[in-house]
Scaffold this active site. Structure first.
Site, mmCIF file in Angstrom:
data_model
loop_
_atom_site.group_PDB
_atom_site.id
_atom_site.type_symbol
_atom_site.label_atom_id
_atom_site.label_comp_id
_atom_site.label_asym_id
_atom_site.label_seq_id
_atom_site.Cartn_x
_atom_site.Cartn_y
_atom_site.Cartn_z
ATOM 1 N N HIS A 101 0.839 -1.200 0.000
ATOM 2 C CA HIS A 101 0.000 0.000 0.000
ATOM 3 C C HIS A 101 0.877 1.253 0.000
ATOM 4 O O HIS A 101 0.685 2.155 -0.809
ATOM 5 C CB HIS A 101 -0.941 0.001 1.214
ATOM 6 C CG HIS A 101 -1.635 1.313 1.436
ATOM 7 N ND1 HIS A 101 -2.588 1.804 0.570
ATOM 8 C CD2 HIS A 101 -1.494 2.268 2.393
ATOM 9 C CE1 HIS A 101 -3.009 2.980 0.993
ATOM 10 N NE2 HIS A 101 -2.353 3.291 2.099
ATOM 11 N N ASP A 159 6.931 20.630 -27.404
ATOM 12 C CA ASP A 159 7.075 19.345 -26.713
ATOM 13 C C ASP A 159 8.136 19.532 -25.640
ATOM 14 O O ASP A 159 8.593 20.646 -25.415
ATOM 15 C CB ASP A 159 7.460 18.220 -27.697
ATOM 16 C CG ASP A 159 6.972 16.849 -27.196
ATOM 17 O OD1 ASP A 159 7.116 16.572 -25.997
ATOM 18 O OD2 ASP A 159 6.460 16.069 -28.002
ATOM 19 N N TRP A 192 7.387 -0.057 3.499
ATOM 20 C CA TRP A 192 7.824 0.724 2.330
ATOM 21 C C TRP A 192 9.195 1.340 2.604
ATOM 22 O O TRP A 192 9.906 1.715 1.676
ATOM 23 C CB TRP A 192 6.797 1.812 1.981
ATOM 24 C CG TRP A 192 7.007 3.133 2.654
ATOM 25 C CD1 TRP A 192 6.660 3.454 3.921
ATOM 26 C CD2 TRP A 192 7.615 4.307 2.085
ATOM 27 N NE1 TRP A 192 7.013 4.749 4.188
ATOM 28 C CE2 TRP A 192 7.601 5.297 3.082
ATOM 29 C CE3 TRP A 192 8.156 4.618 0.840
ATOM 30 C CZ2 TRP A 192 8.124 6.585 2.878
ATOM 31 C CZ3 TRP A 192 8.668 5.912 0.649
ATOM 32 C CH2 TRP A 192 8.650 6.868 1.656
ATOM 33 N N SER A 194 13.247 5.748 -13.997
ATOM 34 C CA SER A 194 12.166 6.534 -14.598
ATOM 35 C C SER A 194 12.149 7.949 -14.041
ATOM 36 O O SER A 194 12.084 8.929 -14.790
ATOM 37 C CB SER A 194 10.832 5.838 -14.324
ATOM 38 O OG SER A 194 9.773 6.710 -14.571
ATOM 39 N N SER A 195 12.240 8.073 -12.715
ATOM 40 C CA SER A 195 12.145 9.391 -12.083
ATOM 41 C C SER A 195 13.300 10.284 -12.496
ATOM 42 O O SER A 195 13.108 11.464 -12.783
ATOM 43 C CB SER A 195 12.148 9.257 -10.559
ATOM 44 O OG SER A 195 10.950 8.669 -10.143
ATOM 45 N N HIS A 207 12.954 12.107 2.982
ATOM 46 C CA HIS A 207 12.326 13.372 3.336
ATOM 47 C C HIS A 207 12.131 14.307 2.147
ATOM 48 O O HIS A 207 11.047 14.836 1.967
ATOM 49 C CB HIS A 207 12.939 14.075 4.529
ATOM 50 C CG HIS A 207 11.924 15.041 5.057
ATOM 51 N ND1 HIS A 207 10.842 14.635 5.785
ATOM 52 C CD2 HIS A 207 11.733 16.338 4.802
ATOM 53 C CE1 HIS A 207 10.036 15.657 5.986
ATOM 54 N NE2 HIS A 207 10.546 16.704 5.406
ATOM 55 N N GLU A 244 11.568 13.330 -0.638
ATOM 56 C CA GLU A 244 10.451 12.666 -1.315
ATOM 57 C C GLU A 244 9.108 13.240 -0.859
ATOM 58 O O GLU A 244 8.188 13.406 -1.657
ATOM 59 C CB GLU A 244 10.515 11.158 -1.052
ATOM 60 C CG GLU A 244 9.306 10.357 -1.496
ATOM 61 C CD GLU A 244 9.146 10.279 -3.008
ATOM 62 O OE1 GLU A 244 10.160 10.417 -3.718
ATOM 63 O OE2 GLU A 244 8.010 10.088 -3.465
ATOM 64 N N TYR A 271 8.514 16.221 -0.138
ATOM 65 C CA TYR A 271 8.304 17.469 -0.885
ATOM 66 C C TYR A 271 8.128 17.192 -2.372
ATOM 67 O O TYR A 271 7.471 17.971 -3.066
ATOM 68 C CB TYR A 271 9.428 18.458 -0.582
ATOM 69 C CG TYR A 271 9.404 18.791 0.884
ATOM 70 C CD1 TYR A 271 8.349 19.527 1.399
ATOM 71 C CD2 TYR A 271 10.342 18.282 1.767
ATOM 72 C CE1 TYR A 271 8.241 19.756 2.752
ATOM 73 C CE2 TYR A 271 10.248 18.516 3.125
ATOM 74 C CZ TYR A 271 9.193 19.255 3.616
ATOM 75 O OH TYR A 271 9.074 19.468 4.954
ATOM 76 N N SER A 290 -1.868 26.825 -6.467
ATOM 77 C CA SER A 290 -1.515 28.202 -6.833
ATOM 78 C C SER A 290 -2.044 28.587 -8.210
ATOM 79 O O SER A 290 -1.998 29.755 -8.581
ATOM 80 C CB SER A 290 0.004 28.392 -6.809
ATOM 81 O OG SER A 290 0.526 28.019 -5.570
ATOM 82 N N HIS A 338 14.580 13.693 11.432
ATOM 83 C CA HIS A 338 13.393 13.739 12.298
ATOM 84 C C HIS A 338 12.547 12.476 12.129
ATOM 85 O O HIS A 338 11.624 12.259 12.902
ATOM 86 C CB HIS A 338 12.570 15.027 12.087
ATOM 87 C CG HIS A 338 11.883 15.142 10.765
ATOM 88 N ND1 HIS A 338 11.716 16.340 10.113
ATOM 89 C CD2 HIS A 338 11.315 14.221 9.966
ATOM 90 C CE1 HIS A 338 11.057 16.134 8.985
ATOM 91 N NE2 HIS A 338 10.816 14.864 8.866
ATOM 92 N N HIS A 339 12.876 11.659 11.133
ATOM 93 C CA HIS A 339 12.237 10.348 11.052
ATOM 94 C C HIS A 339 12.932 9.349 11.970
ATOM 95 O O HIS A 339 12.535 8.196 12.022
ATOM 96 C CB HIS A 339 12.294 9.816 9.611
ATOM 97 C CG HIS A 339 11.532 10.670 8.643
ATOM 98 N ND1 HIS A 339 10.222 10.452 8.326
ATOM 99 C CD2 HIS A 339 11.904 11.769 7.941
ATOM 100 C CE1 HIS A 339 9.813 11.363 7.464
ATOM 101 N NE2 HIS A 339 10.807 12.179 7.206
ATOM 102 N N THR A 397 5.988 27.245 4.515
ATOM 103 C CA THR A 397 4.703 26.588 4.249
ATOM 104 C C THR A 397 3.565 27.497 4.684
ATOM 105 O O THR A 397 2.571 27.670 3.967
ATOM 106 C CB THR A 397 4.635 25.246 4.986
ATOM 107 O OG1 THR A 397 5.857 24.537 4.744
ATOM 108 C CG2 THR A 397 3.485 24.413 4.497
ATOM 109 N N LYS A 443 2.913 30.273 2.216
ATOM 110 C CA LYS A 443 2.082 29.870 1.081
ATOM 111 C C LYS A 443 0.610 29.860 1.454
ATOM 112 O O LYS A 443 -0.247 30.365 0.710
ATOM 113 C CB LYS A 443 2.494 28.474 0.600
ATOM 114 C CG LYS A 443 3.697 28.488 -0.312
ATOM 115 C CD LYS A 443 4.028 27.070 -0.720
ATOM 116 C CE LYS A 443 5.260 27.027 -1.600
ATOM 117 N NZ LYS A 443 4.948 27.132 -3.019
ATOM 118 N N ARG A 469 1.428 1.082 15.011
ATOM 119 C CA ARG A 469 1.298 0.852 13.566
ATOM 120 C C ARG A 469 1.758 -0.562 13.236
ATOM 121 O O ARG A 469 2.490 -1.183 13.987
ATOM 122 C CB ARG A 469 2.231 1.786 12.785
ATOM 123 C CG ARG A 469 1.948 3.222 12.869
ATOM 124 C CD ARG A 469 3.108 4.015 12.291
ATOM 125 N NE ARG A 469 3.219 3.844 10.826
ATOM 126 C CZ ARG A 469 4.157 4.444 10.079
ATOM 127 N NH1 ARG A 469 5.044 5.224 10.646
ATOM 128 N NH2 ARG A 469 4.204 4.247 8.787
#
Lengths: 200, 594
Positions: B68, B97, B132, B162-163, B246, B248, B250, B261, B295-296, B321, B324, B443
């Site tokens: 998941h 293009d 994950w 790919s990314s 991390h 990721e 963002y 926006s 922080h993780h 943040t 915004k 969890r």
């Protein structure tokens, strides 16, 4: 410039395109990603080596430093021949372009050959990727570098084929410049790897 | 309306290099994977609906939460953002293009093949089951024998290719292919956020690649990177994973910020309030995002100094943040609000994202985090930012831009029904998880005992999740209905300001017959509107890159090689490598336009 790109020539506004062409810019950005990749590998090596509980082998104890020093010299020479190839086509010298491109590819292939010989010898003496952290980091880092050189040689061969077909001119030879960027990067990475893996 | 935009058979889609078609293929694949990931979530919720439930075994539960997470992050949300990048970026910057159309096709195909590869594990001995995040040494051959973790390791590396390829393409496109006059500070905010996201991908993905490579070597060649018995370091994996992981976060949220926006000014009939602040705060978020990964890891014991620094850095991100959010609200303030479905989702996004942001600031503090880590409070937090945030924003973007893609409007009533169902059921599903976490429910455990005070909240959450699933069916129905009998959208149904709305819907395959010129921000709202008629019939039809089969074939190579690695068959690996070499040479000697 391909026809689907923006032709800003006739506009009353300033052109927004950078002076760097698409493919060259793409190579620089790819190299930024590569820098992060090797930084990750080398950073992990630093953490593992200087955090290791058991002493790390001193230079020369396991690895054959003189042979690899000679190999390092070879690779640096190939950067010189790469520069020569680029300089040749800048002058419109088709013949020397082919000579120097082939020389670069051959020297690169020799580097990979010597590395293969080094690996065989090490494996014969029982030094494997599973030989402690030293084996793990050594084979992973030098292996990835060798993989990059191999890819570089394949690309150089393609550029050389194109050069033999007369695909590059004094005015347009982006391909030679782009493979040169990659080749110098791979060379630079090796100088760092050789220092921290073999000499320190 | 252009007859040849989407015409042609299956073969024309397999060989297409048109960014619009590739965008549509990303969209369809991402939505399918979104439903796969959603079904996995529903099974998880059904299992947790009552204490000591036996619907799903512990083993299958581990596979489901692993897949998941992996599916939603890598196969649903990222490719959905990619669908927006692909379809919109050339249109927004006034280009025909992307810079490298064939590389773009390659990025799509290797994403699709990588996703199918990863999911095929369900058919062959079970899916990855180490989370994950794949923490070492749970992923070692000792604790994860078999090929489940190998699927994960190889699949993520394919998706990484790919990314990286796609991000490189969009950076060059945005820097080099802007129309005359489209300065950086005139670019639409969505284009800006795409640029930042692409830089994050380029710089962050290599960290996880290094980790995955080490893990793969540990499992295959017996190296000792994450093997403590031989001096390896299990925490090294966590660092490498979160140095990627991390940014990721963002990578997932910045495109959403870009969508919001664009949607809010259009439906407020007001230019974006504080455009430079929106852009620079995005830049700051992207930059700070690289310095907060630990922080993780507050619970692993990095020591008070490291924890304090990472805590302070994390709290700093709240500032750009917040900037915004205030700017979006200020854009709506005093505007003539047009309450269509995209604005509903955009406002929903702001509200839900604030809740997720606030709980994020709570566990930016290490002592608080030690209470909350590995509990359902964290699950609540990241679903509020990723679902309440990103997914709400992406739905706002879909209702906004799908008329441009298909040429037909979606139904407003169904759209609003979708919104209210999704809004209510989302909160029903995830808000109780805050309390569950505070009460100590861990969890990643497949069941719980009765009488711990978890029963009611879990039941509510499960009921909410079923309703949430149903709300997605309303969206699909709306989509299908609009293909059949949606009212024609015309060029600019929302009276929006950016260049894509100056074109017919769907745009012709070459986008702009004449390249536009841009005299300022919000070009279509300037006096006189678009300065150049993009469909000037006197201009010659542009020559576009020809279709090519090589990108798809090239994408097949690494997947074959990965299958070989999975089967420990050197022969199959070599076949994969041969496919790569042949297709690279085939591609390189094939001219772009024929």
């Amino acid at each position: 410039m391909t026809s689907h790109s923006v032709d800003a020539g006739a506009s009353r506004y300033e052109p927004t395109t950078f002076k760097v062409k698409d493919k060259k810019l793409g190579m620089w950005i790819f190299l930024a990603s590569e820098v992060m990749f090797f930084t990750g590998l080398i950073g992990s090596y630093i953490i593992l080596r200087w955090g290791a509980a058991t002493p790390w082998p001193v230079p020369g104890e396991v690895l054959n430093v003189p042979i690899t020093a000679g190999n390092t010299f070879l690779l640096i020479c190939s950067s010189v021949t790469m520069v020569k190839a680029f300089a040749a086509i800048e002058d419109g010298n088709q013949k020397m372009l082919k000579v120097w491109l082939l020389a670069t590819a051959i020297i690169g292939a020799c580097f990979v050959g010597v590395q293969a010989y080094e690996y065989t010898e090490l494996v014969h003496h029982g030094f494997l990727p599973s030989s402690g952290l030293y084996g793990s980091t050594f084979f992973t880092m030098t292996g990835f570098h060798g993989f990059h050189v191999t890819v570089g040689v394949l690309c150089l061969l393609w550029v050389a084929i194109k050069a033999f077909r007369g695909g590059y001119t004094q005015a347009d030879h982006q391909g030679v410049e782009i493979i040169g960027l990659y080749w110098h990067f791979v060379d630079l990475v090796w100088i760092i790897l050789f220092t921290i893996v073999y000499l320190i | 309306m252009s007859h040849d935009t989407y015409g042609g058979g299956v073969r024309s889609w397999m060989t297409t290099v048109d960014h619009k078609r590739i965008g549509i293929m990303y969209f369809v694949s991402a939505i399918v994977f979104f439903f796969v990931g959603g079904l996995e979530a529903l099974l998880i919720r059904l299992q947790l609906g009552s204490p000591e439930n036996t619907l799903i075994s512990a083993d299958l539960y581990n596979q489901l939460f692993t897949m998941h997470g992996t599916t939603m992050v890598f196969l649903a949300v990222m490719p959905l953002s990619s669908a927006f990048f692909n379809f919109l970026i050339p249109l927004q910057i006034g280009a025909r293009d992307v810079a490298f159309p064939r590389l773009n096709a390659f990025s799509f195909w290797i994403f699709l093949f990588g996703g199918l590869f990863l999911n095929s594990s369900f058919l062959f001995g079970g899916a990855p089951d180490a989370g994950w995040f794949g923490y070492a040494n749970l992923t070692s051959t000792q604790y994860s024998p078999g090929i489940r973790v190998d699927y994960w390791v190889l699949g993520l590396q394919l998706l990484g290719i790919s990314s990286i390829a796609s991000a490189l393409n969009f950076i060059v496109t945005i820097i080099n292919l802007r129309a005359p006059g489209m300065r950086f500070m005139r670019m639409p905010p969505f284009t800006w956020m795409t640029l930042l996201t692409s830089f994050l991908l380029i710089l962050a993905f290599p960290a996880i690649t290094v980790g995955l490579v080490m893990l793969m070597f540990d499992r295959t060649f017996g190296t000792n990177f994450f093997n403590p018995a031989a001096g390896g370091d299990v925490l090294l994996w966590q660092h490498l994973f979160w140095i990627f992981g991390h940014p990721e976060v963002y990578i997932l949220i910045l495109p959403a910020f870009g969508v919001i926006s664009e949607v809010i000014p259009t439906f407020s009939r007001k230019t974006l309030f504080g455009y430079p602040f929106i852009i620079y705060s995005g830049v700051l978020i992207a930059f700070l995002g690289f310095g907060v990964w630990a922080h993780h890891m507050f619970a692993v014991g990095l020591g008070p100094i490291a924890n304090s620094v990472f805590s302070a850095g994390t709290m700093l991100i709240a500032i750009p943040t917040g900037v915004k959010i205030f700017n979006w609200i200020a854009t709506m303030w005093g505007g003539r609000l047009r309450m269509d479905t995209p604005l509903y989702f955009a406002i929903g996004f702001i509200a839900m994202f604030i809740i997720g942001g606030l709980s994020g600031i709570m566990h930016a503090s290490p002592p608080t985090d030690l209470q909350q880590t590995d509990t359902y409070f964290i699950v609540a937090h990241f679903h509020y930012v990723l679902f309440g945030g990103t997914v709400f924003a992406l739905f706002a973007g879909m209702y906004y831009w799908i008329p441009k893609v298909t040429g037909r409007l979606l139904h407003e009533g169904l759209g609003k029904l979708h919104f209210w169902l999704m809004f209510v059921s989302f909160n029903l599903t995830f808000f109780p998880m805050h309390f569950l976490g505070m009460n100590g429910m861990p969890r990643r455990t497949f069941t719980y005992l009765p009488g711990l005070g978890f029963d009611l909240m879990n039941l509510v959450s499960t009921a909410g999740s079923l309703l949430l699933g149903a709300s997605m069916l309303v969206f699909v129905w709306n989509l299908v209905r609009s293909f059949r009998r949606g009212s024609p959208a015309g060029r600019n149904p929302w009276n929006a300001a950016t260049l894509e709305w100056s074109l017919p819907s769907p745009p012709p395959h070459y986008n702009f017959r004449t390249i536009p010129e841009v005299g300022g921000r919000d070009p279509l709202w300037r006096p006189g509107g678009a300065e150049v008629d993009p469909e000037d019939p006197t201009a010659p039809e542009p020559v576009m890159p020809s279709p090519s089969g090589w990108p798809m074939l090239l994408a097949l190579g690494p997947v074959i090689a990965a299958t070989g690695a999975l089967l420990s068959s050197l022969l199959v690996v070599f076949v994969g490598v041969a496919v790569v070499v042949v297709s690279v040479y085939g591609w390189a000697f094939q001219p772009l336009e024929r």
